[in-house]
Design a protein around this motif. Structure first.
Motif, PDB file in Angstrom:
ATOM      1  N   SER A 616     -35.132 -17.633 -29.451  1.00  0.00           N
ATOM      2  CA  SER A 616     -36.386 -17.412 -28.737  1.00  0.00           C
ATOM      3  C   SER A 616     -37.207 -18.689 -28.765  1.00  0.00           C
ATOM      4  N   LEU A 617     -37.920 -18.960 -27.664  1.00  0.00           N
ATOM      5  CA  LEU A 617     -38.740 -20.163 -27.580  1.00  0.00           C
ATOM      6  C   LEU A 617     -39.975 -20.022 -28.473  1.00  0.00           C
ATOM      7  N   MET A 637     -35.102 -18.566 -15.326  1.00  0.00           N
ATOM      8  CA  MET A 637     -34.244 -19.065 -16.398  1.00  0.00           C
ATOM      9  C   MET A 637     -32.755 -18.952 -16.037  1.00  0.00           C
ATOM     10  N   ARG A 638     -32.420 -17.909 -15.317  1.00  0.00           N
ATOM     11  CA  ARG A 638     -31.017 -17.787 -14.879  1.00  0.00           C
ATOM     12  C   ARG A 638     -30.643 -18.969 -13.984  1.00  0.00           C
ATOM     13  N   ASN A 669     -38.126 -29.644 -21.251  1.00  0.00           N
ATOM     14  CA  ASN A 669     -38.463 -28.549 -22.152  1.00  0.00           C
ATOM     15  C   ASN A 669     -38.648 -27.276 -21.318  1.00  0.00           C
ATOM     16  N   MET A 670     -37.815 -26.271 -21.577  1.00  0.00           N
ATOM     17  CA  MET A 670     -37.853 -25.054 -20.771  1.00  0.00           C
ATOM     18  C   MET A 670     -39.100 -24.221 -21.025  1.00  0.00           C
ATOM     19  N   LEU A 696     -47.276 -30.832 -24.691  1.00  0.00           N
ATOM     20  CA  LEU A 696     -46.796 -30.615 -23.326  1.00  0.00           C
ATOM     21  C   LEU A 696     -46.906 -29.150 -22.934  1.00  0.00           C
ATOM     22  N   LEU A 697     -46.676 -28.262 -23.893  1.00  0.00           N
ATOM     23  CA  LEU A 697     -46.767 -26.834 -23.609  1.00  0.00           C
ATOM     24  C   LEU A 697     -48.213 -26.447 -23.304  1.00  0.00           C
ATOM     25  N   ALA A 698     -49.132 -26.983 -24.070  1.00  0.00           N
ATOM     26  CA  ALA A 698     -50.545 -26.665 -23.837  1.00  0.00           C
ATOM     27  C   ALA A 698     -51.001 -27.189 -22.480  1.00  0.00           C
ATOM     28  N   GLN A 699     -50.556 -28.402 -22.133  1.00  0.00           N
ATOM     29  CA  GLN A 699     -50.923 -28.970 -20.831  1.00  0.00           C
ATOM     30  C   GLN A 699     -50.338 -28.142 -19.679  1.00  0.00           C
TER      31      GLN A 699
END
Length: 991
Positions: A616-617, A637-638, A669-670, A696-699
């Motif tokens: 899990s991410l 994602m598929r 980064n997925m 990067l995720l927050a942005q």
């Protein structure tokens, strides 16, 4: 044509054969499949005799025959028969004056004598003037030294053929295998001396004069039977007493005892097969005593040769096998057809198929075998490969369909091949050898690649217990088959298909099925006649032969490579925690995404550590299944990572055994991809300092918020919304207006949707049917899973039903034998005699059943075998069936664990809250109040919405407990595991 009937008048005909230098076989000009024919000898001349059996030619016999053959074969002549006395043996030969040509007709006898190839023999029937002219021409030829009168020293001896031992007679000196090997692919000049049947001839191979029997490769004509004889069958030269042969080979090319040369007399007589004479005559007209080209393929131990025969037809070279097949006078045979070039095989099969469709000659009464396949037309498309299901099945995202559509992804089974099965651990079915290798090969070659797909046919496949592939039942599924091609610009993709360009709508490039077969990862399917197949089937057969010859893949004698992967997705939490250090040894490690469980949760295979894990991410959460945008997250994602090579970094493992971390595909980064698309939320509380690329995720999330994408469409800056709650609360539940048609017990029941036009149409059609008498036993044999018409015993109405069980023995022996049926439009089930069943009309056959299986949501109702089970079923029936009220069924959940509907009580279950539309009474509340059901608490705390529904219903359960109603008669019943969680309500009397 009898001699007595034809003497004294001129007749027209065409020369069919020239057995010797003074003999012709002339056939009539009548328009018939086999016109009459006769053998005549040129009047007043005699030519040198050809060798009989293993004898010796008279000098110049061959040259004499060749002159007459080239002069007359296939040409139109006029002839006049003369009377002739019987010979000493009793045989009567027919002599004739033969004229060649039209208005300037020439006497053939005079032409032969003038060239010195025959001498004059005076006969009483000839006029003295004709004989005198022949004698003059003979003297002139002698003076000039023409033909047999040659004055060259030694010419007479040189004009005697040196005949080798005959292959037909089985003598030593000729090895058919060796001859075919040395001359394979080489065109050899030959003269056809005899035609045994349409596809078996006897020829002289020039210049050695080897006399051999040749079977035409790729085809077999109907047999000419076997004659009643009293001597050995085999003949060794072109002047046999039995020029048509006497033996029969069954099958073609597999010699019988007659072909091995009979060692003694035989008196067996077998009539020719239908169209055997026509096939023989067809071949004689085109090849007998004519120059042909022979391409040998192989020989057999009886010194017969097999190969292709080509003849000239008005300047055009034609293949005898192909012409026989086109005209319905031969069938394709695999044993010799596989020796031919792919192009020739394809042409032969196509010609045979066309002759069958047109029912030509030997196919006059041909009935195509029953097949459950049908062609698919105009469904070629291009797309990207999303998933490799198995070695012969892939899922392609159609470029022409929007990604949000249900038709965006299409399942394509590769035409005409079969790969080893992957197996199914749930059913105990093991994986076959090379199944993993086939799937992995396709994954590496195709996943994420653009391909061209040619859909070719679909096939109805029975599943479960259904053994009748032709029946349309709930147990049958339709599978689409097609050919898949990688674009031609792709380099190093293996075998290139025989299709060179995109002309005619057929894509060029690497045929994926052919790539599998040539590596030994798949077999070519052995199709039946008239069964739809790949357009490139011949290329697949050639690839299979190549794989077998090279011992590739499954054709290898060695064991397949071992494959051991430890599945940690089903292991205990303790075991997964023990495995954590191994996955943390290196910061990043390669993995393969095996399955997309949700937008942020996946099943990964880690080859380096030989294990598969649930992953899990970290800090990224997508909507749960059933919530808005959850399917979009899964679809994204598929498309991006399913079955792709990725990199992961494992941070920790949770208490359920799921590993948490970050995942990259092509250095992307997925988690950031999901957040930027507005399909996930970033959970900083997870521990942002531990998450790779957390900034990067927050942005990415901030970008989606600003654009109000997907789950942020109602986002207001500065207003915090708990993760998932806004989505869950905004979801609208589906409500159906239904009537209950059948109660099974245990809280399960069947409903029918009110106002459904399909239901009304089916009922109207059934009511208008003219039901005849019961079918005769044997004419109608319904099997398990078949759809039939059944007469309901309660009101004698006819309804659609599925056969659940059949009488002992599988079929009805009498009209009273009973079948167990399930009414697919109502949900009830009963036993009926054979006399109450009829075949279902096509007009109502394909429509799906109208009855939908439901269960009361949030409740646990006793089954019929448990205490209060009968009472619960009866009370529920009173509430729902007594006055046939209409209900609003609020769908809370769908349970698909039962698979597709196969009978009563199975299939997809809708978990519903049932509310009477007239009285607004809740059936669940009534069941709880009567003490005939209790709350199921296992998933009580999943969502706030579910918790609120439980709290509302718990008041009715508490009322039943207080009044000791139903199952609460003796106090609180023993709780099971699902009730072990603490109650959210305080016990009565406590504050």
């Amino acid at each position: 044509m009898a001699a007595a009937a034809t003497q004294g008048r001129w007749l027209r005909g065409r020369v069919k054969a020239v057995p010797s230098g003074d003999t012709l076989v002339i056939m009539g000009m009548a328009k018939a499949d086999i016109p009459p024919e006769k053998m005549v000898t040129l009047a007043s001349v005699i030519a040198p005799r050809l060798a009989r059996r293993d004898g010796v030619d008279e000098p110049f016999a061959w040259e004499s025959r060749e002159f007459l053959r080239k002069l007359c074969i296939g040409k139109e002549v006029t002839f006049l028969s003369h009377a002739s006395p019987p010979t000493q043996s009793g045989m009567q030969r027919e002599f004739a004056t033969v004229l060649l040509g039209g208005s300037t007709a020439q006497n053939v006898s005079k032409l032969v004598v003038a060239q010195g190839w025959a001498k004059v023999k005076e006969q009483k029937s000839e006029s003295k003037e004709d004989v005198a002219e022949l004698l003059r021409l003979e003297e002139q030829a002698k003076e000039q030294g023409l033909g047999k009168w040659s004055k060259v020293p030694g010419a007479s001896d040189a004009a005697i053929r040196n005949l080798p031992p005959s292959a037909i007679g089985g003598y030593s000196g000729f090895d058919a295998f060796d001859f075919a090997t040395r001359n394979k692919g080489r065109s050899i000049q030959a003269i056809v001396e005899q035609v045994r049947d349409g596809s078996a001839i006897r020829v002289y191979l020039l210049p050695e004069f080897q006399f051999v029997q040749v079977f035409v490769a790729g085809v077999q004509s109907p047999s000419m039977g076997r004659r009643a004889v009293s001597e050995n069958i085999a003949q060794v030269d072109g002047s046999s007493d039995k020029p048509n042969g006497a033996s029969k080979a069954e099958p073609h090319g597999q010699p019988t005892s007659a072909q091995k040369v009979a060692s003694g007399p035989t008196t067996v007589e077998v009539a020719p097969d239908p169209f055997g004479r026509e096939a023989k005559h067809f071949t004689e007209l085109r090849t007998l005593h004519r120059d042909v080209r022979f391409l040998p393929e192989t020989g057999d131990r009886f010194n017969n040769l097999t190969g292709s025969i080509y003849y000239d037809d008005a300047g055009e070279v034609k293949n005898l096998a192909l012409e026989l097949a086109k005209n319905g006078l031969a069938k394709y045979v695999e044993w010799s057809g596989k020796m031919l070039e792919e192009k020739d095989k394809r042409e032969l099969k196509a010609a045979e198929l066309e002759a069958k469709k047109n029912r030509m000659r030997m196919w006059t009464n041909y009935v195509p075998p029953v097949t459950n396949s049908k062609p698919i037309h105009d469904q070629n498309f291009t797309g990207k490969v999303v998933e490799v299901v198995s070695g012969d099945c892939i899922i392609v995202a159609d470029d022409a369909v929007p990604s949000g559509s249900q038709l965006a992804e299409r399942r394509v089974n590769l035409s005409s091949i079969r790969c080893p099965k992957m197996g199914n651990p749930r059913t105990g079915e093991g994986r076959e050898n090379y199944a993993r290798e086939a799937k992995e090969f396709l994954r590496q070659k195709l996943i994420g690649r653009q391909v061209n797909v040619c859909m070719e046919y679909s096939r109805k496949i029975p599943v479960g217990d259904n053994t009748n592939p032709g029946a349309v039942t709930a147990d049958s599924k339709v599978i689409d088959f097609g050919s898949v091609f990688l674009p031609p610009q792709a380099k190093g993709e293996g075998v290139v298909s025989s299709v060179p360009s995109t002309t005619g709508g057929q894509p060029a490039g690497s045929n994926v099925a052919e790539m599998l077969v040539v590596r030994g990862y798949a077999d070519a399917v052995k199709h039946r006649d008239f069964e739809e197949r790949s357009s490139y089937y011949d290329a697949l057969l050639a690839a299979e032969s190549k794989a077998i010859a090279n011992r590739k893949g499954k054709h290898s004698s060695s064991e397949p490579p071992a494959y051991h992967i430890q599945d940690l997705t089903t292991a205990s939490a303790k075991k997964t925690k023990d495995f954590l250090p191994f996955l943390q040894r290196s910061r990043r490690m390669p993995a393969v995404v095996d399955y997309v469980l949700s937008g942020h949760r996946f099943k990964l295979v880690i080859p380096k550590e030989t294990c598969s894990i649930a992953f899990s991410l970290s800090g990224v959460r997508c909507p749960g299944r059933g919530e808005p945008y959850s399917e979009e997250a899964i679809a994204l994602m598929r498309r991006r990572i399913l079955q792709r090579d990725v990199e992961i970094e494992v941070e920790t493992v949770d208490r359920n055994g799921t590993f948490l971390g970050s995942l990259w595909e092509s250095r992307t980064n997925m988690g950031a991809v999901l957040l930027q698309a507005g399909l996930a939320k970033f959970q900083a509380s997870f521990g942002a300092d531990r998450i790779a690329d957390s900034h990067l995720l927050a942005q990415a999330e901030e970008s989606a918020k600003r654009q109000k994408l997907k789950i942020w469409e109602n986002y207001v800056e500065g207003q915090e919304v708990a993760n998932g709650s806004a989505v869950a609360e905004s979801r609208k539940k589906e409500v159906l207006k239904v009537v209950v048609t059948e109660v099974l017990g245990g809280g399960k029941f069947y409903v029918q949707t009110v106002g459904d036009k399909m239901v009304a149409s089916i009922q109207q059609q059934l009511a208008s049917l003219d039901i005849g008498e019961a079918p005769v036993l044997g004419s109608f044999n319904p099997k398990k899973g078949d759809l039939v018409l059944a007469q309901f015993s309660a009101d004698n109405s006819w309804n659609r039903a599925m056969i659940v069980n059949v009488p002992r023995g599988g079929i009805a022996q009498s009209q009273k034998d009973e079948f167990e049926v399930f009414y697919i439009d109502y949900g009830n089930q009963e036993l009926l005699p054979y006399s109450r069943l009829r075949p279902v009309p096509p007009s109502v056959h394909s429509a799906p059943g109208s009855a939908q299986l439901c269960s009361l949501a949030f409740l646990k109702v006793p089954s019929l075998e448990e205490d209060y089970g009968q009472e619960a079923a009866e009370y529920f029936s009173e509430l729902t069936l007594s006055s046939s009220p209409e209900f609003n069924a609020v769908i809370e959940e769908r349970d698909t664990s039962g698979g597709k509907a196969k009978g009563q009580g199975t299939g997809t279950v809708l978990l519903v809250s049932l509310v009477n539309e007239g009285t607004s009474s809740n059936i669940s509340a009534a069941m709880l109040t009567a003490g005939l059901a209790r709350l199921e608490k296992r998933r009580r705390w999943d969502t706030k919405e579910r918790k609120a529904a439980f709290d509302e219903l718990e008041e009715f359960q508490q009322e039943a407990k207080t009044s000791r109603s139903g199952m609460w008669q003796y106090g609180d019943i023993q709780s099971d595991d699902e009730d072990s969680a603490p109650s959210t309500r305080k016990p009565a009397g406590k504050r």
